[in-house]
Design a protein around this motif. Structure first.
Motif, mmCIF file in Angstrom:
data_model
loop_
_atom_site.group_PDB
_atom_site.id
_atom_site.type_symbol
_atom_site.label_atom_id
_atom_site.label_comp_id
_atom_site.label_asym_id
_atom_site.label_seq_id
_atom_site.Cartn_x
_atom_site.Cartn_y
_atom_site.Cartn_z
ATOM 1 N N MET A 36 0.836 -1.203 0.000
ATOM 2 C CA MET A 36 0.000 0.000 0.000
ATOM 3 C C MET A 36 0.870 1.253 0.000
ATOM 4 N N MET A 37 1.906 1.255 0.812
ATOM 5 C CA MET A 37 2.811 2.402 0.858
ATOM 6 C C MET A 37 3.567 2.574 -0.453
ATOM 7 N N LEU A 38 3.944 1.472 -1.080
ATOM 8 C CA LEU A 38 4.658 1.552 -2.346
ATOM 9 C C LEU A 38 3.779 2.121 -3.454
ATOM 10 N N SER A 39 2.526 1.722 -3.494
ATOM 11 C CA SER A 39 1.633 2.273 -4.511
ATOM 12 C C SER A 39 1.365 3.761 -4.267
ATOM 13 N N LEU A 40 1.252 4.161 -2.998
ATOM 14 C CA LEU A 40 1.085 5.580 -2.692
ATOM 15 C C LEU A 40 2.337 6.389 -3.031
ATOM 16 N N ALA A 43 2.502 6.800 -6.826
ATOM 17 C CA ALA A 43 1.479 7.756 -7.257
ATOM 18 C C ALA A 43 1.878 9.189 -6.914
ATOM 19 N N LEU A 44 2.438 9.391 -5.724
ATOM 20 C CA LEU A 44 2.871 10.739 -5.345
ATOM 21 C C LEU A 44 4.100 11.188 -6.132
ATOM 22 N N SER A 45 4.929 10.253 -6.553
ATOM 23 C CA SER A 45 6.109 10.612 -7.331
ATOM 24 C C SER A 45 5.762 10.999 -8.759
ATOM 25 N N SER A 55 8.567 22.355 -9.951
ATOM 26 C CA SER A 55 9.234 22.118 -8.670
ATOM 27 C C SER A 55 8.893 20.730 -8.141
ATOM 28 N N PRO A 56 9.898 19.955 -7.763
ATOM 29 C CA PRO A 56 9.603 18.651 -7.164
ATOM 30 C C PRO A 56 9.099 18.841 -5.739
ATOM 31 N N THR A 57 8.237 17.990 -5.340
ATOM 32 C CA THR A 57 7.675 18.108 -4.003
ATOM 33 C C THR A 57 8.447 17.242 -3.023
ATOM 34 N N LEU A 58 8.335 17.546 -1.768
ATOM 35 C CA LEU A 58 9.010 16.816 -0.707
ATOM 36 C C LEU A 58 8.144 15.682 -0.160
ATOM 37 N N LEU A 59 6.893 15.656 -0.550
ATOM 38 C CA LEU A 59 5.961 14.674 -0.003
ATOM 39 C C LEU A 59 6.346 13.223 -0.296
ATOM 40 N N PRO A 60 6.801 12.851 -1.497
ATOM 41 C CA PRO A 60 7.206 11.442 -1.687
ATOM 42 C C PRO A 60 8.389 11.020 -0.826
ATOM 43 N N VAL A 61 9.308 11.928 -0.559
ATOM 44 C CA VAL A 61 10.457 11.586 0.286
ATOM 45 C C VAL A 61 10.001 11.373 1.734
ATOM 46 N N LEU A 62 9.095 12.199 2.207
ATOM 47 C CA LEU A 62 8.554 12.010 3.556
ATOM 48 C C LEU A 62 7.752 10.718 3.655
ATOM 49 N N LEU A 64 8.298 8.026 1.905
ATOM 50 C CA LEU A 64 9.268 6.946 1.908
ATOM 51 C C LEU A 64 9.936 6.803 3.275
ATOM 52 N N ALA A 65 10.193 7.914 3.948
ATOM 53 C CA ALA A 65 10.784 7.862 5.288
ATOM 54 C C ALA A 65 9.814 7.232 6.290
ATOM 55 N N PHE A 66 8.542 7.621 6.240
ATOM 56 C CA PHE A 66 7.557 7.033 7.136
ATOM 57 C C PHE A 66 7.332 5.556 6.823
ATOM 58 N N SER A 67 7.433 5.186 5.565
ATOM 59 C CA SER A 67 7.287 3.784 5.190
ATOM 60 C C SER A 67 8.438 2.952 5.737
ATOM 61 N N ALA A 68 9.646 3.491 5.716
ATOM 62 C CA ALA A 68 10.793 2.775 6.282
ATOM 63 C C ALA A 68 10.647 2.640 7.796
#
Length: 98
Positions: A36-40, A43-45, A55-62, A64-68
């Protein structure tokens, strides 16, 4: 709806259905949460690319950090429950017995 959106929606729906219906082992629940986290994350990327945002957003990196962090916490719970209960079956984990 494009084919890309349909694949993300179906991946998220299939992993949430797997989480809802196949709750026998803790490792299968963790794998469903990770999919589920990978699909999200994917999609966000791809969202800024589809909207032609410069401008690239910071949301996919955050995300990925929460998923880890979620994966490490889940694996720690898996190891702890296996050591105390002897297996990773979810029916063995009962909060009322503590």
């Amino acid at each position: 709806m494009s084919l890309l959106h349909l694949s993300f929606y179906s991946a998220f729906a299939m992993s949430s259905l797997g989480l809802a219906f196949h709750r026998t082992h803790l490792i299968s629940a963790l794998l469903c949460l990770e999919s589920m986290m990978l699909s999200l994350y994917i999609a966000l990327s791809t969202w800024p690319i589809e909207n032609q945002t410069a401008s690239p957003t910071l949301l996919p990196v955050l995300m990925l950090a929460f998923s880890a962090c979620e994966a490490s916490t889940g694996l720690a719970m898996l190891v702890a429950s296996t050591r105390t209960h002897g297996s990773d079956h979810l029916h063995n984990l009962n909060l009322l017995q503590c």
